[in-house]
Write a protein that holds these residues in place. Structure first.
Motif, mmCIF file in Angstrom:
data_model
loop_
_atom_site.group_PDB
_atom_site.id
_atom_site.type_symbol
_atom_site.label_atom_id
_atom_site.label_comp_id
_atom_site.label_asym_id
_atom_site.label_seq_id
_atom_site.Cartn_x
_atom_site.Cartn_y
_atom_site.Cartn_z
ATOM 1 N N SER A 345 0.833 -1.196 0.000
ATOM 2 C CA SER A 345 0.000 0.000 0.000
ATOM 3 C C SER A 345 0.870 1.250 0.000
ATOM 4 C CB SER A 345 -0.927 -0.001 1.230
ATOM 5 O OG SER A 345 -1.725 1.162 1.264
ATOM 6 N N GLY A 349 -1.665 3.227 -4.762
ATOM 7 C CA GLY A 349 -2.536 2.060 -4.868
ATOM 8 C C GLY A 349 -2.356 1.126 -3.696
ATOM 9 N N ARG A 350 -3.222 0.129 -3.661
ATOM 10 C CA ARG A 350 -3.092 -0.882 -2.611
ATOM 11 C C ARG A 350 -3.508 -2.243 -3.157
ATOM 12 N NH1 ARG A 350 -8.154 1.534 -1.193
ATOM 13 N NH2 ARG A 350 -9.774 -0.046 -0.756
ATOM 14 N N LEU A 351 -2.943 -3.280 -2.560
ATOM 15 C CA LEU A 351 -3.192 -4.655 -2.995
ATOM 16 C C LEU A 351 -3.583 -5.498 -1.786
ATOM 17 C CD1 LEU A 351 -2.985 -6.858 -5.272
ATOM 18 C CD2 LEU A 351 -0.638 -7.240 -4.470
ATOM 19 N N GLU A 353 -4.682 -9.465 -0.834
ATOM 20 C CA GLU A 353 -4.618 -10.796 -1.415
ATOM 21 C C GLU A 353 -4.702 -11.857 -0.334
ATOM 22 O OE1 GLU A 353 -0.973 -10.984 -3.618
ATOM 23 O OE2 GLU A 353 0.185 -10.023 -2.036
ATOM 24 N N ALA A 372 -6.951 -5.326 -6.379
ATOM 25 C CA ALA A 372 -6.036 -4.203 -6.560
ATOM 26 C C ALA A 372 -6.843 -2.931 -6.803
ATOM 27 C CB ALA A 372 -5.095 -4.452 -7.729
ATOM 28 N N ILE A 374 -5.954 0.760 -7.938
ATOM 29 C CA ILE A 374 -4.897 1.623 -8.455
ATOM 30 C C ILE A 374 -5.416 3.061 -8.502
ATOM 31 C CG2 ILE A 374 -3.253 1.974 -10.336
ATOM 32 C CD1 ILE A 374 -3.854 -0.896 -11.245
ATOM 33 N N GLN A 380 0.520 0.141 -11.925
ATOM 34 C CA GLN A 380 0.927 -1.043 -11.181
ATOM 35 C C GLN A 380 1.933 -1.815 -12.044
ATOM 36 O OE1 GLN A 380 -1.927 -4.292 -11.072
ATOM 37 N NE2 GLN A 380 -1.474 -4.705 -8.937
ATOM 38 N N GLU A 457 -10.199 -0.481 -10.280
ATOM 39 C CA GLU A 457 -10.347 -1.595 -9.344
ATOM 40 C C GLU A 457 -10.407 -2.905 -10.120
ATOM 41 O OE1 GLU A 457 -13.289 -0.944 -6.150
ATOM 42 O OE2 GLU A 457 -13.608 1.018 -7.096
ATOM 43 N N PHE A 511 3.315 0.020 -6.836
ATOM 44 C CA PHE A 511 2.457 1.073 -7.391
ATOM 45 C C PHE A 511 3.276 2.347 -7.546
ATOM 46 C CE2 PHE A 511 -0.499 -1.664 -5.000
ATOM 47 C CZ PHE A 511 -1.406 -1.984 -6.001
#
Length: 522
Positions: A345, A349-351, A353, A372, A374, A380, A457, A511
């Protein structure tokens, strides 16, 4: 078309050979799905004539309704084909079957017209379109879905991955579908002959699972990942008064390769109930109920897979969040992806999972799920996955992607008659819009860019997730920065200092700020 297994095995092999010869040389042209199914029978069961025969019969039952004879007039052939679909298929499969008949008819008429004036140009245009499509076989749009629409929602089934391109053979036994249910609706009970992983991409609802006579009900929300075993009867409500409930499903068929069926029991004509396949007397005896009452119970529903529910019904179903089976617990069945801390993060952006290490229910399907987000104008990657193949669904926003692919480049070289040992990479690019699917094969470097208007997204199902890792090609912890000075100089042919000036400047991870304009290059 089943082969007599009482015959000697050598004769069986000979029969099989002549059958495939007929596919190639006779005026009868078989459906490609049928041919692929038959070939799999031989590859998988060639040591057992009985299993070959059983497998061939299944193929014939599943695909044999589309057999085309070039000596029959196209209009008559279309009519016969669609009549067979009506007799042998039901529900969505019947609609798909009739559509295949229509497409085959149109293709044949086009071929016949191609012999006349202007025909060569039509063929050239068709070939050019097919070649352009083959240059980007990793992107799926609306035309690649079969859609079943009703007044209260729709179900979209993606075509088989390997039908799009042979480059996607690794996804041969995976299928994808999505459900979109209007506010305060009920998705009818059904079970699938496929293992499934669900991701709730928007909305909130209640899901009920029936297995071994026990029911488990629990609420679902945006970001939930749900694992459903094959044969589990499932029904869903959208308990929101205003928002649609959208669910993405990754399926792994367990009966026929790359084929799955939905089995509806408590329905009538649309969709048809499997109870209606039994003789009335036999069914009423099994249920110990009056025959007329049985027939009425299984013939009234005709509004489609998704129906409107009253507010009282929604409240009653959504409030019953319980489990009578102590083995069924929400913590074991559901994992909310968005409630856990992001894996990566930053302001770009942030991921989020999850894999089998945190959600063991995913282990037997060897799948991981990711989300994800973005930031608008950001990007990304580039990165690649060491082992997994990514099936990505665009949920919201717009943007574009670029991917380096050696396989498409190799295909183009072969089509042009070029022979060489030098590796080439084809740039695969596409705009990204909500509802689109794109596939990122193992090892393929990719960059995804968000547009300037809103965040992009994406929900992802990663197949072959066990022991996979993500390798950064830019930014913090990229592979070049990990190399020794001498390795950099030998690999790039320039001083290590100059390599570091290129690969060592970006301090962000995964990101990054996007290109100016946020649009794909011309």
């Amino acid at each position: 078309m089943a082969i007599n297994t009482n015959l000697s095995f050598p004769f069986l092999l000979l029969s099989f050979f002549f059958f495939f010869s007929s596919l190639t040389f006779s005026p009868v042209v078989a459906n490609r799905d049928l041919e692929l199914c038959l070939r799999r029978c031989w590859v998988r069961h060639k040591s057992s004539p009985q299993k070959v025969d059983e497998c061939l019969q299944i193929c014939e039952d599943s695909y044999g309704h589309i057999v085309l004879n070039s000596e029959v007039e196209p209009e008559k052939q279309l009519r016969q084909c669609q009549e067979q679909c009506d007799r042998r298929q039901q529900g969505e499969q019947k609609e798909h079957c009739r559509r295949q008949c229509q497409e085959t008819y149109e293709r044949r008429r086009g071929e016949e017209e191609g012999g006349g004036e202007g025909g060569g140009e039509k063929k050239d245009n068709q070939q050019e379109e097919e070649e352009q499509q083959e240059q980007n076989p990793y992107v799926f749009q609306d035309e690649h879905f079969i859609t079943s629409q009703s007044n209260e929602g729709r179900v979209k089934i993606l075509q088989k991955f390997h039908q799009r391109s042979r480059l996607l053979r690794g996804l041969e036994n995976y299928r994808f579908l999505s459900i979109e249910a209007n506010p305060q609706t009920f998705v009818l009970p059904a079970h699938l002959d496929a293992e499934a992983v669900l991701y709730v991409s928007s909305g909130r609802g209640t899901i009920s699972l029936v297995r071994k006579g026990k029911r488990e009900s629990f609420n679902i929300n945006h970001g939930d990942v749900v694992r459903i075993s094959a044969g589990t009867t499932l029904y869903i409500i959208n308990r929101d008064k205003n928002k649609k409930l959208r669910i993405a499903k990754l399926l792994q068929p367990v009966s026929l390769p790359d084929e799955f069926q939905a089995y509806y029991g408590s329905t009538g004509e649309k969709p048809p109930s499997f109870y209606r396949a039994f003789s009335p007397e036999l069914l009423s005896t099994a249920l110990k109920a009056d025959q007329d009452k049985v027939q009425r119970a299984i013939s009234q529903q005709n509004k489609g897979v998704i129906v409107k529910a009253s507010e009282q019904q929604i409240q009653a179903l959504s409030q019953r969040e319980e489990s009578r089976n102590p083995q069924f617990k929400r913590s074991k069945r559901v994992f909310n992806l968005l409630s856990k801390e992001p894996s990566i993060s930053n302001r770009y952006g942030r991921l989020h999972e999850v894999d089998a290490n945190e959600f063991p229910q995913l282990q037997d399907m060897d799948v991981a799920v990711a989300y994800a987000n973005i930031t608008k104008g950001a990007m990304q990657g580039p990165f690649f996955n060491s082992r997994s193949t990514k099936i990505a669904l665009v949920i919201n926003g717009e943007g574009y992607m670029e991917m380096a692919c050696p396989h498409v480049a190799q295909q183009q070289q072969q089509q042009q008659g070029q022979r060489g040992t030098i590796q080439h990479y084809q740039r695969i690019s596409s705009s990204l819009n909500p509802g689109m699917i794109f596939v990122v094969p193992t090892g393929h470097p990719i960059i995804i860019v968000s547009g300037n208007n809103r965040n992009l997204e994406i929900a992802c199902f990663d197949v072959n997730a066990e022991n996979n890792w993500r390798e950064a090609l830019a930014g913090d912890k990229n592979i070049v920065n990990a190399m020794e000075k001498e390795a950099k100089e030998l690999a790039f042919g320039i001083p290590a200092r100059e390599v570091d000036e290129v690969f060592g400047k970006q301090n962000e991870r995964f990101f990054f700020p996007g290109p100016r304009g946020g649009r794909p290059p011309a």
